[in-house]
Design a protein around this motif. Structure first.
Motif, PDB file in Angstrom:
ATOM      1  N   ARG A 158      36.342  33.565  32.286  1.00  0.00           N
ATOM      2  CA  ARG A 158      37.008  34.285  33.379  1.00  0.00           C
ATOM      3  C   ARG A 158      38.536  34.253  33.274  1.00  0.00           C
ATOM      4  O   ARG A 158      39.225  34.816  34.125  1.00  0.00           O
ATOM      5  CB  ARG A 158      36.590  33.706  34.743  1.00  0.00           C
ATOM      6  N   ILE A 192      42.195  35.171  32.650  1.00  0.00           N
ATOM      7  CA  ILE A 192      42.866  36.467  32.518  1.00  0.00           C
ATOM      8  C   ILE A 192      43.986  36.311  31.485  1.00  0.00           C
ATOM      9  O   ILE A 192      44.768  35.365  31.546  1.00  0.00           O
ATOM     10  CB  ILE A 192      43.469  36.916  33.869  1.00  0.00           C
ATOM     11  N   ASP A 225      36.328  38.561  25.964  1.00  0.00           N
ATOM     12  CA  ASP A 225      36.040  39.626  26.921  1.00  0.00           C
ATOM     13  C   ASP A 225      37.316  40.455  27.152  1.00  0.00           C
ATOM     14  O   ASP A 225      38.146  40.115  27.999  1.00  0.00           O
ATOM     15  CB  ASP A 225      35.563  39.001  28.256  1.00  0.00           C
ATOM     16  N   ALA A 270      37.866  42.906  28.798  1.00  0.00           N
ATOM     17  CA  ALA A 270      38.046  43.372  30.184  1.00  0.00           C
ATOM     18  C   ALA A 270      38.966  42.431  30.968  1.00  0.00           C
ATOM     19  O   ALA A 270      39.487  42.791  32.021  1.00  0.00           O
ATOM     20  CB  ALA A 270      36.689  43.476  30.888  1.00  0.00           C
ATOM     21  N   ARG A 271      39.159  41.202  30.450  1.00  0.00           N
ATOM     22  CA  ARG A 271      40.053  40.249  31.134  1.00  0.00           C
ATOM     23  C   ARG A 271      41.500  40.358  30.624  1.00  0.00           C
ATOM     24  O   ARG A 271      42.349  39.553  30.989  1.00  0.00           O
ATOM     25  CB  ARG A 271      39.570  38.790  30.922  1.00  0.00           C
ATOM     26  N   THR A 292      38.598  49.860  30.700  1.00  0.00           N
ATOM     27  CA  THR A 292      37.479  48.943  30.956  1.00  0.00           C
ATOM     28  C   THR A 292      37.931  47.627  31.620  1.00  0.00           C
ATOM     29  O   THR A 292      37.117  46.720  31.807  1.00  0.00           O
ATOM     30  CB  THR A 292      36.812  48.578  29.620  1.00  0.00           C
ATOM     31  N   ALA A 293      39.211  47.533  31.954  1.00  0.00           N
ATOM     32  CA  ALA A 293      39.727  46.261  32.508  1.00  0.00           C
ATOM     33  C   ALA A 293      39.095  45.962  33.865  1.00  0.00           C
ATOM     34  O   ALA A 293      38.840  46.875  34.663  1.00  0.00           O
ATOM     35  CB  ALA A 293      41.241  46.345  32.648  1.00  0.00           C
ATOM     36  N   ASP A 294      38.863  44.670  34.138  1.00  0.00           N
ATOM     37  CA  ASP A 294      38.354  44.255  35.443  1.00  0.00           C
ATOM     38  C   ASP A 294      39.441  44.473  36.493  1.00  0.00           C
ATOM     39  O   ASP A 294      40.595  44.061  36.291  1.00  0.00           O
ATOM     40  CB  ASP A 294      37.989  42.755  35.427  1.00  0.00           C
ATOM     41  N   ASP A 342      39.903  43.003  39.307  1.00  0.00           N
ATOM     42  CA  ASP A 342      40.495  41.768  39.855  1.00  0.00           C
ATOM     43  C   ASP A 342      41.545  41.194  38.899  1.00  0.00           C
ATOM     44  O   ASP A 342      42.552  40.623  39.334  1.00  0.00           O
ATOM     45  CB  ASP A 342      39.410  40.718  40.152  1.00  0.00           C
ATOM     46  N   ALA A 343      41.334  41.390  37.590  1.00  0.00           N
ATOM     47  CA  ALA A 343      42.312  40.892  36.609  1.00  0.00           C
ATOM     48  C   ALA A 343      43.613  41.674  36.746  1.00  0.00           C
ATOM     49  O   ALA A 343      44.710  41.101  36.753  1.00  0.00           O
ATOM     50  CB  ALA A 343      41.749  41.019  35.199  1.00  0.00           C
TER      51      ALA A 343
END
Ligand code: NAP
Length: 305
Positions: A91, A93, A114, A116-117, A152-154, A156-157
């Motif tokens: 998780r 970032i 990942d 996305a982070r 594709t990034a999260d 929340d990040a």
């Protein structure tokens, strides 16, 4: 109260050092771990209170981090990302502060567990000085920071990194890496190239002429020497790493320079006057946009206080 938790800064020079100071001063961080190759950099970062821990190994540095900020020279980031990857939590970032974006995304993202982070970033603030001693707390106040998250990034990040830069006093803009690179090629990279060229030309002059240049250096040349005094490693990386956009802008600049050369040769004063009137308006626009009185090398139009 806002806290970004455990922040790991890979590279602890002007930019990451200033981020450490800004976060610390506002109570926005629990722990800061710094990572640098040289023992003297790590010792100095500890002495200056920029971090709680200073380590050499990127994988060890990122263990337990909530946020990792890459702040090495731009073209070193891919190798650093590869080395830190085994220590990353799922998780965590990851962001960076590099001055060009598409190349950094291409170099760094493939190494991350990942992507996305990953929220690439560029605080448009700086000075011509380098290293941990150059860091200061207010560097990012009233400045802009560009984030270039992948599609594709999260969410929340992205929001966390946005909040971190806003916390330091910056305002945040989102754009694609390619758009960032085009804009910065003209506002920052090309002006640096021009400054390096002019100062290099003077350096090539014979000794007598050179002495006189230094003796009579007025505002114009002195400003160029400030920009041309910027870190050679970083600027080599930026110009090579944003090659296409820089060459595109350089092509346009060369054409305009040739037109100016011709106007001078043929005594076309009106053309010169019209151009200088137009550029004066641009200067006024920059001041009106609040971009004056800034201390940073990314904007060579900056007035240093
Ligand atoms: P800096 O003051 O020179 O600090 C760079 C840091 O990275 C140092 O801690 C250095 O410590 C470490 N480092 C150097 N080479 C490395 C390598 N090959 N591998 C791993 N670590 C390395 O640089 P800065 O001015 O803060 O710039 C850092 C980043 O911010 C760059 O990507 C730049 O594009 C970006 N940026 C700079 C400005 C500016 O005005 N300077 C503005 C906006 C963004 P060791 O040598 O001990 O490892």
């Amino acid at each position: 109260m806002t806290s970004f938790g455990h922040v790991t800064l890979i590279g602890i020079g002007l930019i990451n050092g200033s981020l450490a100071k800004a976060l610390r001063a506002r109570g926005g961080v629990e722990t800061i771990t710094a990572c640098a190759r040289r023992p003297e950099t790590r010792e100095r970062a500890l002495e200056l209170g920029l971090c709680d821990f200073a380590v050499e190994d990127p994988a060890q540095a990122v263990e337990g981090a909530d946020i990792v900020v890459l702040g090495t020279p731009p073209l070193a980031m891919g190798a650093v990302a590869e080395r830190m990857a085994p220590g990353l939590y799922p998780r965590t970032i990851i962001t960076d502060v590099g001055s060009m974006k598409a190349r950094i995304v291409a170099d760094v993202a493939p190494h991350l567990p990942d992507p996305a982070r990953f929220v690439p970033g560029h605080p448009v603030a700086g000075t011509e000085h380098s290293g941990p001693d150059a860091a200061f707390e207010t560097l990012f106040v009233n400045r802009r920071c560009v984030l270039t998250p992948l599609e594709t990034a999260d969410a929340d990040a992205v929001e966390t990194i946005r909040a971190m830069w806003e916390f330091t006093g910056s305002s945040v803009d989102l754009m694609t890496p390619e758009h960032h690179d085009k804009v910065l090629a003209i506002t920052s990279h090309l002006p640096h190239l021009i400054a390096y060229t002019i100062v290099g030309t003077v350096d090539d002059l014979e000794e007598q002429a050179q002495t006189e240049v230094f003796k009579y250096a007025a505002g114009g040349f002195t400003d160029f020497t400030r920009i041309a005094g910027s870190d050679p490693t970083m600027w080599r990386d930026v110009l090579l790493g944003n090659r296409e956009a820089v060459l595109e802008m350089l092509g346009r600049f060369s054409e305009d320079l040739a037109a100016l050369q011709r106007a001078i040769r043929w005594g076309e004063g009106d053309k010169l006057f019209d151009l200088f009137t137009r550029t004066r308006e641009i200067r006024r626009g920059v001041i009106a946009a609040g971009q004056s009185y800034i201390r940073q090398q990314d904007d060579p139009l900056a007035d240093r206080p």
